[in-house]
Every structure is written in structure tokens, then in C-alpha cells.
Design a protein around this motif. Structure first.
Motif, mmCIF file in Angstrom:
data_model
loop_
_atom_site.group_PDB
_atom_site.id
_atom_site.type_symbol
_atom_site.label_atom_id
_atom_site.label_comp_id
_atom_site.label_asym_id
_atom_site.label_seq_id
_atom_site.Cartn_x
_atom_site.Cartn_y
_atom_site.Cartn_z
ATOM 1 N N UNK A 16 5.143 4.663 9.220
ATOM 2 C CA UNK A 16 5.424 4.322 10.622
ATOM 3 C C UNK A 16 5.780 5.552 11.444
ATOM 4 N N UNK A 17 5.068 5.743 12.533
ATOM 5 C CA UNK A 17 5.415 6.782 13.509
ATOM 6 C C UNK A 17 5.141 6.291 14.932
ATOM 7 N N UNK A 18 4.147 5.425 15.093
ATOM 8 C CA UNK A 18 3.879 4.834 16.408
ATOM 9 C C UNK A 18 4.972 3.811 16.724
ATOM 10 N N UNK A 19 5.315 3.639 17.995
ATOM 11 C CA UNK A 19 6.437 2.767 18.381
ATOM 12 C C UNK A 19 6.371 1.351 17.820
ATOM 13 N N UNK A 20 5.210 0.701 17.904
ATOM 14 C CA UNK A 20 5.109 -0.681 17.419
ATOM 15 C C UNK A 20 5.365 -0.761 15.921
ATOM 16 N N UNK A 21 4.924 0.265 15.198
ATOM 17 C CA UNK A 21 5.139 0.281 13.751
ATOM 18 C C UNK A 21 6.614 0.506 13.430
ATOM 19 N N UNK A 22 7.243 1.427 14.155
ATOM 20 C CA UNK A 22 8.666 1.711 13.938
ATOM 21 C C UNK A 22 9.493 0.455 14.188
ATOM 22 N N UNK A 23 9.231 -0.232 15.279
ATOM 23 C CA UNK A 23 9.984 -1.438 15.619
ATOM 24 C C UNK A 23 9.824 -2.521 14.556
ATOM 25 N N UNK B 214 0.847 -1.186 0.000
ATOM 26 C CA UNK B 214 0.000 0.000 0.000
ATOM 27 C C UNK B 214 0.886 1.241 0.000
ATOM 28 N N UNK B 215 0.312 2.353 -0.392
ATOM 29 C CA UNK B 215 1.048 3.609 -0.435
ATOM 30 C C UNK B 215 1.639 3.945 0.932
ATOM 31 N N UNK B 216 2.931 4.277 0.957
ATOM 32 C CA UNK B 216 3.661 4.688 2.158
ATOM 33 C C UNK B 216 3.807 3.568 3.188
ATOM 34 N N UNK B 217 3.637 2.322 2.763
ATOM 35 C CA UNK B 217 3.894 1.188 3.638
ATOM 36 C C UNK B 217 5.037 0.389 3.026
ATOM 37 N N UNK B 218 6.264 0.588 3.551
ATOM 38 C CA UNK B 218 7.463 0.010 2.946
ATOM 39 C C UNK B 218 7.450 0.218 1.436
ATOM 40 N N UNK B 219 7.158 1.435 1.048
ATOM 41 C CA UNK B 219 7.068 1.791 -0.374
ATOM 42 C C UNK B 219 8.433 2.236 -0.889
ATOM 43 N N UNK B 220 8.877 1.618 -1.956
ATOM 44 C CA UNK B 220 10.168 1.989 -2.534
ATOM 45 C C UNK B 220 10.026 3.283 -3.310
ATOM 46 N N UNK B 221 10.956 4.211 -3.070
ATOM 47 C CA UNK B 221 10.957 5.503 -3.752
ATOM 48 C C UNK B 221 11.939 5.442 -4.913
ATOM 49 N N UNK B 222 11.483 5.789 -6.083
ATOM 50 C CA UNK B 222 12.354 5.805 -7.255
ATOM 51 C C UNK B 222 13.175 7.086 -7.255
ATOM 52 N N UNK B 223 14.470 6.942 -7.010
ATOM 53 C CA UNK B 223 15.363 8.089 -6.947
ATOM 54 C C UNK B 223 16.076 8.315 -8.282
ATOM 55 N N UNK B 224 16.424 9.552 -8.535
ATOM 56 C CA UNK B 224 17.141 9.890 -9.764
ATOM 57 C C UNK B 224 18.509 9.216 -9.817
ATOM 58 N N UNK B 225 19.152 9.027 -8.640
ATOM 59 C CA UNK B 225 20.491 8.434 -8.610
ATOM 60 C C UNK B 225 20.458 6.907 -8.432
ATOM 61 N N UNK B 226 19.236 6.327 -8.466
ATOM 62 C CA UNK B 226 19.041 4.869 -8.340
ATOM 63 C C UNK B 226 19.406 4.339 -6.951
ATOM 64 N N UNK B 227 19.531 5.236 -5.970
ATOM 65 C CA UNK B 227 19.775 4.794 -4.605
ATOM 66 C C UNK B 227 18.588 4.025 -4.053
ATOM 67 N N UNK B 228 18.832 3.162 -3.064
ATOM 68 C CA UNK B 228 17.775 2.319 -2.486
ATOM 69 C C UNK B 228 17.180 3.018 -1.272
ATOM 70 N N UNK B 229 15.934 3.458 -1.409
ATOM 71 C CA UNK B 229 15.273 4.207 -0.357
ATOM 72 C C UNK B 229 13.807 3.775 -0.262
ATOM 73 N N UNK B 230 13.363 3.542 0.963
ATOM 74 C CA UNK B 230 11.973 3.192 1.222
ATOM 75 C C UNK B 230 11.366 4.217 2.170
ATOM 76 N N UNK B 231 10.061 4.396 2.045
ATOM 77 C CA UNK B 231 9.362 5.243 3.016
ATOM 78 C C UNK B 231 8.200 4.462 3.610
#
Length: 445
Positions: A324-331, A304-321
Motif C-alpha cells: 500500500x502506498x496509494x491513498x485508497x490502499x492505505x485507508x 499475495x506477496x506484500x499484501x497484508x503479508x505477515x513477516x516472521x520476526x526473530x523475536x516473534x513480534x506481530x508485523x505485517x507488510x
């Protein structure tokens, strides 16, 4: 039917407005702030307010339903006019129940995982061309609008949120749905500005279980002790179906689910997502989807959107968003990230900006939440604290509560951005966790 939305620009509210417009209803609305993508989507449907603000004159006696969003306040002038005229005023969940009370209602609840589980269910049903009504809180690939309401569908799948229904209805949203089939994914204290104690928060889930219709079904996470306790204490009659994390392995950077039908390759990763998947499988089974068909569909689920969603970067770096902000989600997200990228240098960024996450008492819940990362960064805005009229928090307190002396803490967006700009994003892997935007940080370049 003529409907008017007070606070039409919200992520949930604008989707409902569009769904009713598509159903043939006459729709109008107001708001004092409307952002993208709500603005463009409302404009496309011809229901974007001509100007921002509240206009009591829009509230006329021929309106059949006024739908009140959480963004509005109790003293809203349009709400006052609706009360004066004796119009029927609905909260968002109350109206959804009215639209679905003749259907079989499937409600997915839990402090974490409910959006992903609901999304998985809808993905599988859509894959097999099973038409249902639905409401989910994230944008899904292949879906134009995240609310669908019809006259003819027999089922409605609802993401069940425990937050308040409206400014004048302080019941948890999911208590209004009266599910025939329910799922409970986990219980971890959240929304402490509303639920002052953990027991008060947990009580909402006790009430949710009690609201299941007689002879209904509850699918529940047997690995969560709080969930198990709530289920075992329930006095009403329903069928109980427990689930747990299935067996899996990571081969060549890809997760493979181990099943009786062989190994199933997946496009998502993380033990929490495998647990979510298992809950979704059981719900789909109650809706007539056999396991073989479920696995056939779930292989193509990308999240789903913004749930371990891979972001396509211009430099092809590996980045996910991740939201998660609540503690259980962050962990859960950090654990999944560290497991998936064992051999890479791992950077984890977390933004604290909700009332709960900025409360010194609640900060205790974040203990060791960022452990396992090579570089752990927490950002919160001192200006946000002032706006929320909250007491200042020191970076040292953040480190203490996270039980992480190596934590980097930023309280100024410019300093965070300067640090970000110095990093070579083609080296290592990055996880960005927030329900905000890190002070306007551009994640694509």
C-alpha cells in the motif's frame, strides 16, 4: 521463435522472459540494472545478460520479436537498432495479447485489489487443478513463475494495469487485452505524473470497459460510486454482474465468512479483502467453479506477496507488510488492521516515495488515511525528492494533508531507523506500508 527483451530485469519482464524460455523460445535480453530475485531467476534459466548495459549489436535481423520494457528510454540504443532493422517491437501487454488472442481472456482491473483478486482466482484454479495461462504481478505460494503461456490452454487470466504500456506506446496496458471476461474493483486517482486529472485517469477505465468484447462479461464493485458511473455510462453490450462486501465476523482473531453453506474460516483479514474475495468468486463462477468448490479452496489462501503479508520476526513480534502506498490502499489497509487488532496497540508506518505520493496536490488524497492507529509514522526521503527533481516538502505540510496532528514524520532514514530500534516489537502490532523498503529497514529483527 527468437525474442529479445530490452530491460529484461523488471519484475514483470523477467517473468515473461522465463515463461517464453519454458515455452521453448530462444530468449536474450539486456538491462542496465538487474536486482534480486530477477537476477538469480534469470541466471537459473540461462538467460541472464553476461554484462549490464545496452548493446545494439545484440539486435540482429533474425529476431522475431523485440519486447520493450518501461524501464528503457525512448533513446535506448537497442531500440534504435531494432527500428533501423524494421523489427517487430512489442510492449509487454501487446505481446501478452498476441500470445492469448485465440484464448478466452479474463482481465482483472482496478486502482486497488487487482493483484489480490487475480491471486485468489489463480489459487482456486490451482487448488482444483484447472490449468490456465496467466500473468499476475505478485509472487504466489505454489507458483514458480508468475507468467504462464501455453499453446493448449483455453483461458488466460491477466492482471490489468492502467499504467502506460511502454516508452513508445502510451496506452494503458489493460487497453491492449480486449477481455472476454473482466472485473473492475475500484477507481481512485493514481499515477498523477501521467494522468494529470482525475477525469483523465477515470477515462482509462471508460476505455477499458469499452474494450470488452461484444457479449462479454463485466464483474464490478457496486460499492464504488466511480465504478458504477463508468459501468452505467458504457454504451457497448456486455453482461453486468455486481458484487459487494459479504457478511463476516471475527471470532478468536480469525475472520469467518458467512455463507449459505455455513461459516467459512479464512486465512486473510480485512473488509477490502472480503470484497476482493467476492469479486474473485464471481469470476471463478464464470469459469465453471461452483461456490462450494470456491470456498473449499479459498480457505487455504494466505494472500499475495506484500499484501497484508505477515513477516516472521526473530523475536516473534506481530508485523505485517503491505504494498500500500496509494491513498485508497492505505485507508483500506489501516481500516482492516484496526478492525483485526482492536485490543492491541497499533503502529502504522507509511513510506511516501512515488511521484504521486510526493506531489503536494495529490497529498490531499491522504486525508485521515492513518486515523485509528495508536502511533502513525510517515517517512519520505528528502534525497529522493532531489533525485526526482521535486520541490521540498515540509513535515508540517504532511501533517496538514493527512489531517493528523499526532503524526510522526521522518525525512531521514537514519533517524527513522533509530526510532525503530527503540521500539519493543514484542509489544503491540505493526503495519509497514510501502512499495519501497523504508531506507533499508530490516523488518525481521
Amino acid at each position: 521463435m527468437k525474442t529479445h527483451f530490452i530491460a529484461i530485469g523488471g519484475s514483470a519482464m523477467h517473468n515473461l522472459a522465463i515463461a517464453l524460455k519454458d515455452k521453448g523460445y530462444e530468449v536474450s535480453g539486456s538491462d542496465d540494472a538487474i536486482f534480486e530475485p530477477s537476477k538469480s531467476r534469470l541466471e537459473k534459466k540461462g538467460i541472464l545478460p553476461e554484462e549490464l548495459g545496452w548493446f545494439p549489436e545484440k539486435i540482429t535481423s533474425d529476431i522475431d520479436a523485440v519486447i520493450l520494457g518501461m524501464h528503457a528510454h525512448q533513446d535506448n540504443p537497442e531500440l534504435a537498432q531494432a527500428k533501423e532493422l524494421g523489427l517487430k517491437i512489442y510492449s509487454y501487454p501487446e505481446f501478452l495479447y498476441e500470445q492469448s488472442k485465440t484464448k478466452t481472456r479474463v482481465v482483472i482491473a482496478g486502482s486497488h485489489g487487482k493483484t489480490t483478486i487475480t491471486s485468489m482466482i489463480l489459487h482456486v484454479l490451482n487448488f482444483h487443478e484447472k490449468d490456465v495461462d496467466y500473468m499476475v504481478g505478485a509472487q504466489l505460494e505454489g507458483f514458480d513463475c508468475m507468467v504462464k503461456l501455453t499453446k493448449d490452454n483455453d483461458f488466460m487470466v491477466l492482471e490489468g494495469d492502467e499504467y502506460l504500456s511502454s516508452p513508445i506506446d502510451l496506452r494503458s496496458k489493460f487497453l491492449l487485452y480486449q477481455p472476454n471476461i473482466a472485473l473492475m474493483s475500484g477507481i481512485a486517482w493514481d499515477h498523477i505524473n501521467v494522468f494529470k486529472t482525475f477525469d483523465d485517469y477515470t477515462d482509462q477505465f471508460r476505455k477499458f470497459v469499452a474494450s470488452i468484447t461484444p457479449g462479454g462479461v463485466l464483474v464490478y464493485n457496486e460499492e464504488d460510486a466511480e465504478v458504477v458511473k463508468v459501468v452505467e455510462d458504457a454504451e457497448n453490450y456486455f453482461r453486468k454482474i455486481p458484487y459487494k462486501t459479504p457478511e463476516y465476523e471475527i471470532v478468536g482473531g480469525k475472520v469467518h465468512l458467512k455463507t449459505e453453506m455455513g461459516d467459512i474460516p479464512l486465512s486473510v483479514f480485512g473488509a477490502h479483502n472480503l470484497l476482493n474475495l467476492e469479486g474473485a468468486r464471481h469470476i471463478c463462477h464464470t469459469l465453471g467453479i461452483m461456490d462450494e468448490d470456491f470456498y473449499d479452496a479459498i480457505m487455504s489462501f494466505k494472500g499475495a506477496s506484500k499484501r497484508l503479508e505477515k513477516v516472521e520476526r526473530e523475536d516473534k513480534g506481530i508485523l505485517y507488510k503491505d504494498f500500500a502506498h496509494a491513498p485508497s490502499k492505505v485507508k483500506a489497509v489501516v481500516k482492516a488492521f484496526c478492525e483485526q487488532f482492536k485490543n492491541e496497540k497499533k503502529y502504522g508506518f507509511l513510506e511516501l516515495h512515488t511521484y504521486s505520493s510526493l506531489n503536494p496536490v495529490f497529498l490531499e488524497q491522504y486525508d485521515h488515511a492513518m486515523d485509528g492507529l495508536d502511533e502513525a509514522i510517515v517517512f519520505y526521503s528528502e534525497d529522493a525528492l532531489k533525485i526526482k527533481r521535486m520541490e521540498p516538502i515540509s513535515p508540517d505540510l504532511i501533517k496538514e494533508k493527512f489531517r493528523n496532528e499526532n503524526l510522526k514524520v521522518f525525512t531521514n532514514a537514519e533517524e527513522l531507523h533509530a526510532y525503530w530500534d527503540l521500539l519493543d516489537k514484542t509489544q503491540g502490532v505493526y503495519m509497514m506500508m510501502s512499495s519501497g523498503n523504508f531506507g533499508g529497514l530490516n523488518l525481521t529483527k
